[in-house]
Design a protein around this motif. Structure first.
Motif, PDB file in Angstrom:
ATOM      1  N   MET A 172       0.854  -1.191   0.000  1.00  0.00           N
ATOM      2  CA  MET A 172       0.000   0.000   0.000  1.00  0.00           C
ATOM      3  C   MET A 172       0.888   1.238   0.000  1.00  0.00           C
ATOM      4  O   MET A 172       0.659   2.173  -0.775  1.00  0.00           O
ATOM      5  N   ILE A 178      -3.161  -4.022  -4.350  1.00  0.00           N
ATOM      6  CA  ILE A 178      -3.621  -5.195  -3.596  1.00  0.00           C
ATOM      7  C   ILE A 178      -5.041  -5.460  -4.078  1.00  0.00           C
ATOM      8  O   ILE A 178      -5.901  -4.590  -3.968  1.00  0.00           O
ATOM      9  N   SER A 179      -5.261  -6.642  -4.616  1.00  0.00           N
ATOM     10  CA  SER A 179      -6.620  -6.954  -5.044  1.00  0.00           C
ATOM     11  C   SER A 179      -7.457  -7.315  -3.828  1.00  0.00           C
ATOM     12  O   SER A 179      -6.951  -7.912  -2.884  1.00  0.00           O
ATOM     13  N   HIS A 181      -9.556  -9.554  -3.349  1.00  0.00           N
ATOM     14  CA  HIS A 181      -9.649 -10.978  -3.020  1.00  0.00           C
ATOM     15  C   HIS A 181      -8.512 -11.425  -2.115  1.00  0.00           C
ATOM     16  O   HIS A 181      -8.642 -12.399  -1.379  1.00  0.00           O
TER      17      HIS A 181
ATOM     18  N   ALA B 154     -14.041 -10.129  -6.458  1.00  0.00           N
ATOM     19  CA  ALA B 154     -13.174  -9.311  -5.604  1.00  0.00           C
ATOM     20  C   ALA B 154     -11.790  -9.150  -6.242  1.00  0.00           C
ATOM     21  O   ALA B 154     -11.100  -8.157  -6.010  1.00  0.00           O
ATOM     22  N   GLY B 155     -11.413 -10.130  -7.057  1.00  0.00           N
ATOM     23  CA  GLY B 155     -10.115 -10.052  -7.735  1.00  0.00           C
ATOM     24  C   GLY B 155     -10.090  -8.990  -8.827  1.00  0.00           C
ATOM     25  O   GLY B 155      -9.044  -8.685  -9.383  1.00  0.00           O
ATOM     26  N   ILE B 157     -11.026  -5.847  -8.410  1.00  0.00           N
ATOM     27  CA  ILE B 157     -10.954  -4.474  -7.866  1.00  0.00           C
ATOM     28  C   ILE B 157      -9.857  -4.421  -6.805  1.00  0.00           C
ATOM     29  O   ILE B 157      -9.629  -5.410  -6.116  1.00  0.00           O
ATOM     30  N   THR B 158      -9.186  -3.299  -6.727  1.00  0.00           N
ATOM     31  CA  THR B 158      -8.120  -3.190  -5.739  1.00  0.00           C
ATOM     32  C   THR B 158      -8.613  -2.494  -4.474  1.00  0.00           C
ATOM     33  O   THR B 158      -9.594  -1.740  -4.500  1.00  0.00           O
ATOM     34  N   VAL B 159      -7.909  -2.769  -3.398  1.00  0.00           N
ATOM     35  CA  VAL B 159      -8.210  -2.145  -2.116  1.00  0.00           C
ATOM     36  C   VAL B 159      -8.038  -0.627  -2.222  1.00  0.00           C
ATOM     37  O   VAL B 159      -8.866   0.134  -1.717  1.00  0.00           O
ATOM     38  N   ALA B 160      -6.996  -0.216  -2.942  1.00  0.00           N
ATOM     39  CA  ALA B 160      -6.729   1.223  -3.075  1.00  0.00           C
ATOM     40  C   ALA B 160      -7.906   1.927  -3.764  1.00  0.00           C
ATOM     41  O   ALA B 160      -8.305   3.028  -3.366  1.00  0.00           O
ATOM     42  N   LEU B 162     -11.048   1.034  -3.745  1.00  0.00           N
ATOM     43  CA  LEU B 162     -12.169   1.103  -2.809  1.00  0.00           C
ATOM     44  C   LEU B 162     -11.943   2.187  -1.756  1.00  0.00           C
ATOM     45  O   LEU B 162     -12.868   2.867  -1.337  1.00  0.00           O
ATOM     46  N   LEU B 187     -19.144  -3.023  -4.424  1.00  0.00           N
ATOM     47  CA  LEU B 187     -18.922  -4.183  -5.293  1.00  0.00           C
ATOM     48  C   LEU B 187     -20.252  -4.759  -5.776  1.00  0.00           C
ATOM     49  O   LEU B 187     -20.437  -5.058  -6.960  1.00  0.00           O
TER      50      LEU B 187
END
Lengths: 414, 414
Positions: A172, A178-179, A181, B154-155, B157-160, B162, B187
């Motif tokens: 990060m 980071i995906s 999932h 979920a794979g 989209i990235t955490v960043a 979101l 999502l």
């Protein structure tokens, strides 16, 4: 032991202390120590085996000495009557690589998973008693979770808590993706412990975060929390990186006695103590003796290394093979003579060849340029005599022995 | 229109421009504008209706004027032959509040969801033609997703990505917890658009992030991306906060003509233009006239507000009710007289009472202390005469009219 201790007899207290001493040996961390002691005490009091989980990544079934650090610990629990739960993360294996190293890691098929699990099973049998092991596949329960159940589970952990995982935090910070999932990997590992009612989970220190997820979700779902036992990571033959197949710095437990022994001799001196500690079957007393004698100089590092090599071969191939591997090493590497048994090849080509063509024809080296370089580096011998000239021509005779480097031999048969 | 324009006749080009002019009216943002024009052009060329999605939170079915901003836009599409997809987020409703405002928001039962959807349906019918609306519940597809499918999604989209959502970023910065399940809200909203093949999604500007998730997942899953049409948020009667039921600053479309009219009169002067823009059925020309006349002073703000109130009542209760509500307002609030129609109650108690007891008996006020305070504040009249003394005794007669505050009347019948 606090509360429970009141209910134990003196013999039982001694038994708890005996077991604890064994379990503490060689570990990096036990989280938390008091709870482990309580669990052991309860197990002794109620004569009930503890459940010890070890999670396995089904994508890399080649077992090497790095794995045996944890297996040895597993064996100690087994020898004291506890139950081992091997958990094949086959469902987890369907997710790409959460470390971010190989973003495009291919999901495994069911067939590959079963094959890899079988491979683990066979190889683990060399360290632990596989008859006393429960085998589980987490697809059994994870594949049955509905979206709603996943959401319920996800509601029991915060994003901030997940971001604490070292590699997530790092990626990060570096702006590496980071995906979403990937957040499920620790979540699933934690949920596995809920389903299996684990008392203890074993892992390397690199599993610190994931193993603690088991405690987290067990607590959130009203279960008794497991204890984390984290083993040190074993550096590979390069002395720097964690032993792993991908780094090619490993000793596989399926390798031949000579390979094992030879590789053991290349372990850096400064790692000797750690290897004796973590991967031999020596008692704490024996390990202490080796360490002390190395310290005082009574034991030469080379001799210690030979003892280590012999021990490793004995553990995986038996005493006779260990003896023979040692003799082989002494004769070839230390005395510089040709070993007794060397592979033979039937010659069917011309009876005279340049040394370069010969090395390539025999497939001892891959190209003429490699062959030339090896000769220039004085790494090629014919019948024990170094070849000094890259243009030498060799007359083929029966039993001619060609040697490349220290350990490659070939005998020509006409 | 780029490519498509070549295939259009002049009449079709004019039609596209006509529709675009309507759709652009009053919006905050269209993302991206070119794609909307392309979609409209394609729809005209192929004589195929566009699919316009509006997602609804099933937990708050009381429809107020704030909702009608989006409904009005929906109606415009409907009037031009396009298809409205009302999406009840019933599956989403099972997740707690992702805004973090009420962490413990209770999940809805199936029964509540159905009831609330029906309520929406009835109320929306006052603005749009509900016969030309597709109704969908996202539990239809979301409840059937397996864990593996969730992971696949979920794979994508990235955490960043979101974390870019305003409230997530803010809460993270403030150290306020975000539960992992909250990441599923955008999502799911995105996945709904994939399933429904939406061309356009409508929403308030507060839905900016979530509506763009539809574009994101449609693209990731190889579909044509929807266009986001974001409407301005309507401030409530307080002039500050977004109109919402929980803030009690709303005009419900189910309220009585008198309530509606009365509340409209309390809208702050500075919001008049916005209200005319966003919630009346005035044409752009009519709205311009009102704005100009307000600007020049030709139209007094109070008269503009009366026009607004009358318009709102007309829209939801018809012209006769609008006329009457206006007359009522004029007579009661502006001229201070008693309205023609007031509720009656049959008297069955003693024929003389203290004014305080009377007010409480008639349930015009909840307690004696409240009654006393209202009298002291000169807020109580009997037959149009202010009661000045809290100890006054009242003799009950037929047709006696009791008035509390400005708008509460009761006529006593013996």
């Amino acid at each position: 032991m606090s509360e429970i201790v009141k209910h134990l007899t003196t013999e039982q207290v001694i038994e708890v202390k005996r077991q604890m001493e064994i379990y503490r040996q060689g570990v990096q961390d036990i989280i938390p120590m008091e709870e482990l002691e309580q669990k052991v005490a309860k197990s002794v009091l109620e004569n009930r085996p503890l459940k010890i989980k070890l999670g396995l990544d089904p994508s890399a079934p080649d077992v090497h000495l790095g794995h045996t650090v944890v297996l040895k610990k597993m064996k100690q629990f087994q020898e004291n009557g506890h139950m081992i739960q091997l958990l094949i993360g086959d469902f987890t294996g369907k997710i790409g690589d959460p470390t971010g190293k190989s973003v495009a890691r291919k999901p495994l098929t069911d067939k590959e998973v079963k094959y890899n699990a079988k491979t683990y099973f066979e190889q683990f049998g060399k360290v632990v008693d596989m008859d006393k092991v429960e085998l589980h596949y987490n697809s059994e329960w994870l594949s049955k979770l509905s979206f709603e159940e996943v959401i319920q589970l996800a509601g029991k952990i915060t994003v901030a808590r997940l971001m604490e995982r070292d590699d997530f935090e790092e990626r990060m910070a570096l702006g590496k993706p980071i995906s979403l999932h990937e957040f499920f990997y620790p979540l699933m590992q934690g949920y596995d412990s809920v389903v299996l009612d684990c008392d203890i989970e074993l892992g390397g220190t690199d599993q610190h975060f994931n193993v603690l997820m088991g405690r987290h979700f067990q607590e959130k779902l009203g279960k008794e929390k497991q204890v984390a036992i984290l083993m040190p990571l074993l550096e590979g033959l390069d002395g720097v990186e964690k032993m792993s197949k991908s780094k090619k710095n490993y000793i596989g437990i399926d390798e031949s006695p000579q390979e094992m022994y030879g590789k053991a001799m290349s372990i850096p001196d400064e790692l000797m103590n750690k290897y004796f500690d973590l991967i031999t079957d020596f008692s704490p007393g024996q390990i202490e003796t080796v360490k002390r004698e190395l310290e005082t100089g009574e034991l030469h590092p080379r001799d210690a290394k030979m003892l280590l090599g012999k021990t490793i071969v004995r553990m995986y191939h038996g005493p006779a093979a260990a003896e023979k591997a040692e003799q082989h090493f002494v004769s070839v590497f230390q005395q510089g003579v040709i070993p007794e048994e060397i592979p033979e090849i039937e010659w069917q080509g011309e009876m005279e060849k340049t040394i370069i063509d010969l090395l390539v024809d025999l497939k001892l080296l891959n190209s003429k340029s490699e062959a030339r370089r090896m000769i220039e580096n004085r790494g090629v011998k014919v019948n024990g005599t170094k070849v000094e000239d890259t243009s030498s021509r060799i007359t083929i005779t029966n039993d001619l022995i060609i040697q490349v480097g220290k350990r490659k031999f070939l005998k020509i048969k006409i």
